[in-house]
Design a protein around this motif. Structure first.
Motif, mmCIF file in Angstrom:
data_model
loop_
_atom_site.group_PDB
_atom_site.id
_atom_site.type_symbol
_atom_site.label_atom_id
_atom_site.label_comp_id
_atom_site.label_asym_id
_atom_site.label_seq_id
_atom_site.Cartn_x
_atom_site.Cartn_y
_atom_site.Cartn_z
ATOM 1 N N LYS A 209 12.422 14.626 -0.773
ATOM 2 C CA LYS A 209 13.255 15.590 -0.045
ATOM 3 C C LYS A 209 13.897 14.893 1.157
ATOM 4 C CE LYS A 209 12.877 20.389 1.113
ATOM 5 N NZ LYS A 209 12.015 21.528 1.298
ATOM 6 N N ASP B 138 13.856 7.588 -3.576
ATOM 7 C CA ASP B 138 13.598 8.236 -4.847
ATOM 8 C C ASP B 138 14.409 9.509 -4.851
ATOM 9 O OD1 ASP B 138 11.978 7.524 -6.919
ATOM 10 O OD2 ASP B 138 10.155 7.658 -5.709
ATOM 11 N N ILE B 139 15.039 9.869 -5.958
ATOM 12 C CA ILE B 139 15.858 11.076 -5.874
ATOM 13 C C ILE B 139 15.008 12.316 -5.619
ATOM 14 C CG2 ILE B 139 17.879 10.392 -7.256
ATOM 15 C CD1 ILE B 139 16.154 12.448 -9.277
ATOM 16 N N ASP B 140 13.712 12.231 -5.957
ATOM 17 C CA ASP B 140 12.952 13.455 -5.748
ATOM 18 C C ASP B 140 12.194 13.464 -4.424
ATOM 19 O OD1 ASP B 140 10.859 12.547 -8.566
ATOM 20 O OD2 ASP B 140 11.127 11.611 -6.620
ATOM 21 N N ASP C 231 2.388 6.760 4.723
ATOM 22 C CA ASP C 231 3.237 7.891 5.112
ATOM 23 C C ASP C 231 4.033 7.586 6.381
ATOM 24 O OD1 ASP C 231 2.046 9.097 3.020
ATOM 25 O OD2 ASP C 231 0.779 10.446 4.202
ATOM 26 N N GLU D 69 0.851 -1.199 0.000
ATOM 27 C CA GLU D 69 0.000 0.000 0.000
ATOM 28 C C GLU D 69 0.890 1.254 0.000
ATOM 29 O OE1 GLU D 69 -3.650 0.448 0.370
ATOM 30 O OE2 GLU D 69 -3.274 -1.423 -0.718
ATOM 31 N N GLU D 70 0.253 2.407 -0.208
ATOM 32 C CA GLU D 70 1.005 3.657 -0.035
ATOM 33 C C GLU D 70 0.845 4.096 1.415
ATOM 34 O OE1 GLU D 70 0.859 6.349 -3.452
ATOM 35 O OE2 GLU D 70 0.510 7.924 -1.981
ATOM 36 N N ARG E 231 2.219 10.442 -3.372
ATOM 37 C CA ARG E 231 3.664 10.562 -3.439
ATOM 38 C C ARG E 231 4.098 11.873 -4.107
ATOM 39 N NH1 ARG E 231 6.399 5.972 -2.493
ATOM 40 N NH2 ARG E 231 4.800 4.477 -2.994
ATOM 41 N N GLY F 49 5.627 12.080 7.685
ATOM 42 C CA GLY F 49 4.597 12.610 6.790
ATOM 43 C C GLY F 49 4.906 12.356 5.331
ATOM 44 N N THR F 50 6.186 12.113 5.049
ATOM 45 C CA THR F 50 6.577 11.774 3.677
ATOM 46 C C THR F 50 6.022 10.395 3.325
ATOM 47 O OG1 THR F 50 8.614 12.992 4.049
ATOM 48 C CG2 THR F 50 8.584 11.503 2.159
ATOM 49 N N THR F 51 5.659 10.221 2.060
ATOM 50 C CA THR F 51 5.188 8.902 1.647
ATOM 51 C C THR F 51 6.379 7.950 1.516
ATOM 52 O OG1 THR F 51 3.382 9.939 0.455
ATOM 53 C CG2 THR F 51 3.878 7.649 -0.115
ATOM 54 N N ALA F 52 6.244 6.767 2.119
ATOM 55 C CA ALA F 52 7.355 5.813 2.099
ATOM 56 C C ALA F 52 7.670 5.405 0.673
ATOM 57 C CB ALA F 52 6.987 4.592 2.930
ATOM 58 N N PRO F 53 8.943 5.280 0.330
ATOM 59 C CA PRO F 53 9.295 4.890 -1.035
ATOM 60 C C PRO F 53 8.944 3.431 -1.290
ATOM 61 C CG PRO F 53 11.249 4.980 0.345
ATOM 62 C CD PRO F 53 10.121 5.508 1.179
ATOM 63 N N GLU F 54 8.867 3.113 -2.570
ATOM 64 C CA GLU F 54 8.609 1.715 -2.920
ATOM 65 C C GLU F 54 9.801 0.874 -2.480
ATOM 66 O OE1 GLU F 54 7.641 1.645 -7.098
ATOM 67 O OE2 GLU F 54 6.141 3.221 -6.723
ATOM 68 N N ASP G 198 5.292 14.854 -1.974
ATOM 69 C CA ASP G 198 6.709 14.860 -1.554
ATOM 70 C C ASP G 198 7.592 15.324 -2.699
ATOM 71 O OD1 ASP G 198 5.814 13.741 0.777
ATOM 72 O OD2 ASP G 198 6.214 11.684 0.131
#
Lengths: 233, 725
Positions: A183, A179-181, A166, A163-164, B156, A213-218, B159
Motif C-alpha cells: 500500500k 511491490d505492487i501490492d 519494517d 533480513e526482513e 510481508r 511499519g510496512t515491511t521493506a521491499p526486497e 502489508d
C-alpha cells in the motif's frame, strides 16, 4: 558502498508542490530536488554534481499558515527581483497592472524529523562535511524561512538488505523497488532539471510514499546502524 | 489435537476435509458452468481451502474451544487474541507452490479475508502470535494437517492484506471475487454440514413440461422462445397472463437459478405453485419472513430448506432482491453472493415495479454478474426505456449474448378507458350504482384516502356491501382480507372493494369495473390488470374510470411530473380501447430519458448509479447494505389494545426454552403487527418492547376491525385513545 547519513530536524516546513497554486500544498517529505538543492547550496555548487539520495522521515502534525504570494499578470514584465534579500532597505515598488499579491493558505509540516542518505564520490561527501563543520550561515530546507538543524552527519557503510525489516520512518520508495501490492501513495517527484529554451525541464522520479511499519521491499539497502536505505536511482 | 469447531468437536483437519469434499462436489457439478474458473484457479481454491483455518491452531483459540467443550486448557505465555484468518496466511509456504505474483496475492487475500473482520490486521500482534506460538508448534500442526508449512516466517503478507482488491485492479479483481466467494460458500456449507450445492441433477424444465402436459397446455410463443434460448441472456416484455413464470422456468431448465420478485407475497405464491403443484422439491425460499412462512405452511423440512436457502445451495431459490443482489454495495463479504451467481442464472421479474434506486442497483448487479460469468433474464410487463438504454450503454446486453422478445396479445381487447377531470370522491354515486349489479374495484393512492372513501360509503348506509383493504391492518387481518377479496371475486358477489395499490401486483382478481385515481402509467396499467383480467370487453361501455383531479399521494408516493405526463399520454385514448401494445408503447414513451428530465425519478436513478460506480469497497457491513435497501421508513407497531391482549404471549415467548415453540409464539406476535411509515409512527408511539422484540413499538392509537363482520378501517391515526382507556 559508503554514504553520508544526515539526521535533520525542522520546526516547520513546506515542500510546496509545483502546481498547487490556490493553496500551497506540501509534499509529506522533501522531494529529491529539494534535498539535492540543499546539498548543492552547502557546496556552493554552480553546476549539477552527480549523487543518489534516500529520503525518509516523519512529522508530528500539519498546520495552516498564510503566505504572501506574488502573481504576474502578464507574460513579460519589467525586471523584478526574485530575491529581495539584501535590498529591504531600498524602497521597492511594483506596477499593480503587472504584479499583484494575495495571501495564500500554506500547508506546514510541524516538527519534521528527516533521515537522508547521500551517495556520491568520496570527495564530494567530504566537502559536504567540511561545509557543515565550517558553515557560517544557517541552513534551510524547502523555503528559505524553514530552518534546518543538522543533528547528525556520519559516513556509513550501506549494504543490500537480506533480513526482513519494517520501516522505522515514512519513506519515498522508488517505483522499481515497490511491490505492487504494498500500500502506498504514488508521487512523481522532481529530481533535477535542464534548461531548455530558457525553461527548466525537470527529470522526474516515480516513487511510492510508504507508511512506517510496512515491511521493506526486497532490493532495499541497510546501513551499518540498521537504518533502511532506498536510493532513488 | 487441534479443534476447529466447538459444537461438533471437529478437528481442523476434519473440517478442512469437509471443505475439500465440497470443492470436489462443486467442481464436478458446475465446473464447466464456472467459465471464469480454470484449472489453475481450481488449484488455487484447493490451496486456499487446505490452509484457510490453519491459524486456528493457535493456543488462545484452542483454549477457547477447550473451555466450551470442557477440556483441560493448554499452557501458554501467548495471550494475544488475533483473528485466525490473518494467522493462517502466515503459515502458507508460498515458495513451494510455484505461484505467479498475482496468484500469490489472490491466495493471500482469499485466505486472509475468508472471514471479514472489523479490525484490520495488526502486524505486531500477528508477529507475536506466529513467532511465539504457532511457529513453536509448527511440526505438530504440519503433522495434524498433513501439509507443508512455511520454513521461515515472513510478515510481508500483512502489508499485502492492507492493499485490498478493488475494481481498479481490473481482471484480477474478478478472479479474487470468485476465489474468495467460492471459498466462503464452501466453508459456510461445510460448517453447516451441508453440501455446497444440492439437488444438482434436478431439472425444473422437466417438471414444468410434465405439469403442462398433464394440464394439456401447449407451450405458447413466449415459452417456446425462452425454452430455445437457455444459453443466452434473455429480455422479454410480455403482458400478464402469458405464463411468464413457466417461461422463466423453461429458460432455467437444468441450471441452478435465483428467481427474484419484488413482493414477498408473490414469491410465496410462486414457490407454492412450483413446490406443491408441480411437485418440484429442489426449490428454496429466502426472504425476511420465509422461515415463518415455511413453518406456517407446515412444510416438514422447513429448517433444512431455510438453511440450504441461506447457504444459497438450493437448486432453485425464490427470493427478494435485497437478499442476494445487493453486492453492488461492496459490503464486507459481498463476494459470497456474487460468486454464487457465477454458476447460476438469475431471473428478475417485474423490474418496473422497483423504485429507481433499486433498479439502479439491479442494473449494476447485472453488470457484475456478467463479469463473473453468470446469466440473467429480465421479464417484465413493461420495461422503462431508461433502463433498457442503460443496459445497452454499459454493454450488459449485446447482440452476441442476449436475445430480446416481445409477447403481446393485442387481438383481445380488455379495457376501454374513460378519463374524469374530477376527484375520485365525485365518482362515488357512479360506483355505488354499478356495485348493485356487479363487482367494483376502487383503487386510490394512499391509505388515508382509502379510509375516507370507506367511511363516506359506510355513512351513506346504502344497500351495497363495502369492503376495505390496505396495508395498515395487522398482518393477520390483512391476510384474512386478501383471502376475502379473492373469495368475493370468485363468488361473483356484487359490491365495492376500496383498496390501495396493494392489490396492483400480488392479488389475482378479476373485477367488472375499476375506478382509480391517476398514477404513473406503469402502476396504472398494473391496476387495469385487476379488471377484465381473463375476459374480452364487448360493446361500447367503458370498464375503466380514471380520476385525474386532486389525486392523493403526490408527491409523497408518486412523482408529480410523472403523473402529469401520464395524463397527457393517456388523453388520446379517452373513451377508446387501450390494448396491450399501446400500454407498452406508452410506458416506453413515459420513461424516455428526454421526458424524465428534471424529475426526481431520473435524479434518483442517476445518483444511485453513480454512487455504485464510485463506491469504496468493503466500507459497509452486510447489515448496513440491507438497511440502505429496505424501506427503512417503515416500522412494525402494535396498537395498545392489541398489545394488552397478547402481552401474556410475549411473556410466554420470552420464558419459553424450546426454540420450535418459541418460533411459533413469535409468529403469533408478529401477526399482530402493522408496518407503518416512521413519520406516522413517531406521532403515536409510546414505548418500545423489550428484547427480543425491540424492533416493535406500541402505538397509542385505536385499531378498528371486526373480523366477524369483516368491517373496520384498520389503524386510526386521527383518533387517539380515549382518556378513560
Amino acid at each position: 558502498m559508503k554514504a553520508l547519513r544526515l539526521k535533520l530536524f525542522q520546526e516547520t516546513a513546506c515542500y510546496k508542490k509545483p502546481f498547487a497554486s490556490k493553496v500551497a500544498e506540501t509534499y509529506p517529505l522533501p522531494p529529491y530536488s529539494t534535498v539535492k538543492g540543499m546539498i548543492h547550496a552547502l557546496l556552493r555548487a554552480d553546476r549539477f554534481i552527480p549523487m543518489r539520495l534516500s529520503v525518509q522521515g516523519e512529522y508530528e502534525a500539519k498546520l495552516l499558515d498564510y503566505q504572501r504570494h506574488y502573481f504576474f499578470k502578464k507574460r513579460d514584465v519589467a525586471a523584478f527581483p526574485l530575491i529581495l534579500d539584501g535590498i529591504q532597505d531600498e524602497s521597492f515598488s511594483y506596477d499593480a497592472n503587472e504584479i499583484t499579491t494575495m495571501p495564500i493558505y500554506t500547508h506546514l509540516l510541524y516538527r519534521v524529523d528527516l533521515l537522508i542518505h547521500v551517495e556520491a564520490e568520496k570527495e564530494v561527501l567530504e566537502r559536504v562535511i567540511h561545509a557543515i563543520e565550517t558553515g557560517e550561515n544557517h541552513y534551510s530546507l524547502g523555503r528559505w524561512e524553514d530552518l534546518v538543524r543538522i543533528d547528525e552527519y556520519k559516513i556509513v557503510q550501506v549494504d543490500e538488505l537480506d533480513e526482513e525489516k519494517d520501516l522505522r520512518y515514512y519513506a519515498y520508495i522508488p517505483h522499481h523497488l515497490l511491490d505492487i501490492d504494498i500500500k502506498h501513495i504514488p508521487y512523481e517527484l522532481p529530481w533535477k532539471y535542464e534548461v531548455v529554451n530558457g525553461v527548466r525541464k525537470w527529470e522526474k522520479v516515480n516513487v511510492g510514499y510508504v507508511r512506517k511499519g510496512t515491511t521493506a521491499p526486497e532490493g532495499a539497502c541497510i546501513d551499518e546502524d540498521g537504518e533502511l536505505v532506498f536510493f532513488h536511482l | 489435537m487441534f479443534y476447529a469447531k466447538s459444537e461438533t468437536k471437529e478437528t481442523i483437519r476434519e473440517h478442512t476435509d469437509r471443505l475439500l469434499d465440497n470443492w470436489r462436489l462443486l467442481k464436478d457439478s458446475y465446473g464447466d458452468r464456472l467459465i471464469r474458473v480454470n484449472e489453475r484457479m481450481w488449484e488455487l481454491l484447493r490451496l486456499a481451502i487446505e490452509y484457510h483455518d490453519i491459524g486456528k491452531a493457535n493456543t488462545v483459540f484452542q483454549n477457547k474451544i477447550r473451555r466450551a467443550i470442557q477440556e483441560e486448557l493448554l499452557e501458554t505465555d501467548c495471550d494475544a487474541n488475533v483473528p485466525h484468518n490473518y494467522l493462517s496466511v502466515g503459515l502458507v509456504p508460498f515458495d513451494q507452490f510455484n505461484l505467479t505474483k498475482e496468484e500469490r496475492r489472490l491466495l493471500t487475500h482469499a485466505i486472509g479475508y475468508h472471514h471479514e473482520r472489523d479490525k484490520l490486521p495488526d502486524k505486531e500482534a500477528i508477529r507475536h502470535v506466529l513467532e511465539s506460538d504457532l511457529y513453536v508448534q509448527r511440526e505438530a500442526i504440519a503433522k495434524h494437517m498433513n501439509l507443508p508449512l512455511v520454513e521461515k516466517l515472513s510478515f510481508r503478507f500483512v502489508d499485502r492484506l492492507l492493499r485490498r482488491y478493488t475494481i481498479h485492479d481490473g481482471e484480477p479483481f474478478w478472479d479474487y471475487v470468485l476465489l474468495k466467494g467460492l471459498l466462503q460458500r464452501i466453508d459456510h456449507a461445510a460448517s453447516a454440514h451441508l453440501p455446497v450445492e444440492s439437488d444438482i441433477h434436478q431439472n425444473v424444465g422437466v417438471y414444468v413440461r410434465r405439469y403442462m402436459e398433464n394440464k394439456s397446455f401447449h407451450l405458447n410463443g413466449l415459452q417456446r422462445f425462452t425454452a430455445s434460448h437457455t444459453h443466452k441472456n434473455v429480455i422479454v416484455i410480455a403482458q400478464t397472463g402469458m405464463g411468464k413464470t413457466e417461461s422463466a422456468l423453461l429458460w432455467i431448465d437444468r441450471d441452478k437459478a435465483f428467481f427474484t420478485l419484488p413482493l414477498r407475497v408473490s414469491i410465496n405464491a410462486i414457490y407454492e405453485r412450483i413446490r406443491y403443484q408441480m411437485g418440484y422439491e429442489a426449490a428454496g425460499l429466502l426472504h425476511s419472513t420465509s422461515a415463518f412462512y415455511l413453518a406456517e405452511r407446515e412444510e416438514e423440512n422447513w429448517e433444512a430448506i431455510k438453511q440450504q436457502s441461506q447457504q444459497l445451495s438450493m437448486k432453485l431459490l425464490f427470493t427478494t432482491v435485497d437478499q442476494i443482489l445487493k453486492f453492488p454495495f461492496y459490503y464486507r463479504g459481498f463476494e459470497k453472493e456474487l460468486a454464487s451467481m457465477a454458476n447460476a442464472k438469475v431471473v428478475i421479474d417485474e423490474i418496473q415495479a422497483y423504485d429507481p434506486k433499486i433498479a439502479a442497483m439491479l442494473i449494476k448487479s447485472l453488470e457484475m454478474i456478467k463479469k463473473v460469468g453468470g446469466r440473467f433474464m429480465i421479464m417484465t410487463a413493461t420495461l422503462p426505456t431508461l433502463y433498457l438504454d442503460e443496459l445497452k450503454r454499459r454493454s450488459i446486453i449485446d447482440e452476441e449474448d442476449t436475445v430480446f422478445g416481445e409477447f403481446i396479445d393485442s387481438q383481445n381487447h380488455r379495457h376501454r378507458i374513460q378519463l374524469h377531470d374530477q376527484e375520485i370522491t365525485e365518482g362515488i354515486e357512479d360506483f355505488v350504482r354499478m356495485a348493485r349489479s356487479s363487482q367494483v374495484l376502487v383503487i386510490v393512492n394512499t391509505v388515508r384516502r382509502a379510509m375516507e372513501l370507506y367511511e363516506r360509503l359506510s355513512e351513506m348506509a346504502s344497500d351495497v356491501p363495502v369492503h376495505l383493504l390496505h396495508s395498515q391492518f395487522t398482518q393477520e387481518d390483512r391476510q384474512w382480507l386478501e383471502r376475502q377479496i379473492k373469495e368475493f371475486n370468485e363468488a361473483k358477489t356484487n359490491g365495492v372493494w376500496i383498496t390501495t395499490q396493494l392489490v396492483e401486483a400480488s392479488i389475482d382478481i378479476d373485477f367488472d369495473y375499476l375506478f382509480t385515481e391517476m398514477s404513473p402509467l406503469d402502476s396504472l396499467f398494473q391496476r387495469l390488470g385487476r379488471c377484465y383480467r381473463r375476459r374480452v370487453i364487448q360493446g361500447e361501455q367503458c370498464n375503466i374510470h380514471i380520476f385525474t383531479q386532486n389525486v392523493s399521494g403526490v408527491p409523497s408516493v408518486y412523482d408529480e411530473h410523472l403523473v402529469r405526463e401520464s395524463i397527457c399520454l393517456l388523453k388520446d385514448y379517452e373513451g377508446k380501447i387501450l390494448d396491450e401494445r399501446a400500454k407498452i408503447e406508452l410506458v416506453a414513451k413515459l420513461y424516455e430519458r428526454e421526458r424524465l428530465k428534471g424529475t426526481s425519478f431520473l435524479r434518483e436513478f442517476e445518483d444511485a448509479l453513480s454512487m455504485f460506480d464510485h463506491l469504496d469497497p468493503y466500507e459497509m457491513s452486510k447489515k448496513e447494505a440491507q438497511r440502505k435497501l429496505r424501506d427503512i421508513q417503515t416500522v412494525p407497531i402494535i396498537p395498545r389494545r392489541i398489545y394488552d391482549e397478547i402481552a401474556h404471549v410475549i411473556d410466554e415467548c420470552r420464558r419459553c426454552r424450546d426454540w420450535r415453540e418459541r418460533i411459533h409464539l413469535r409468529m403469533e406476535i408478529e401477526k399482530k403487527t402493522i408496518s407503518v411509515h416512521r413519520f406516522l409512527a413517531e406521532k403515536c408511539v409510546s414505548e418500545r418492547l423489550s428484547k427480543p422484540f425491540d424492533h416493535i413499538y406500541i402505538a397509542d392509537v385505536e385499531y378498528d376491525f371486526d373480523r366477524e363482520k369483516g368491517k373496520g378501517t384498520g389503524i386510526r391515526f386521527d383518533a387517539s385513545l380515549s382518556v378513560f382507556y
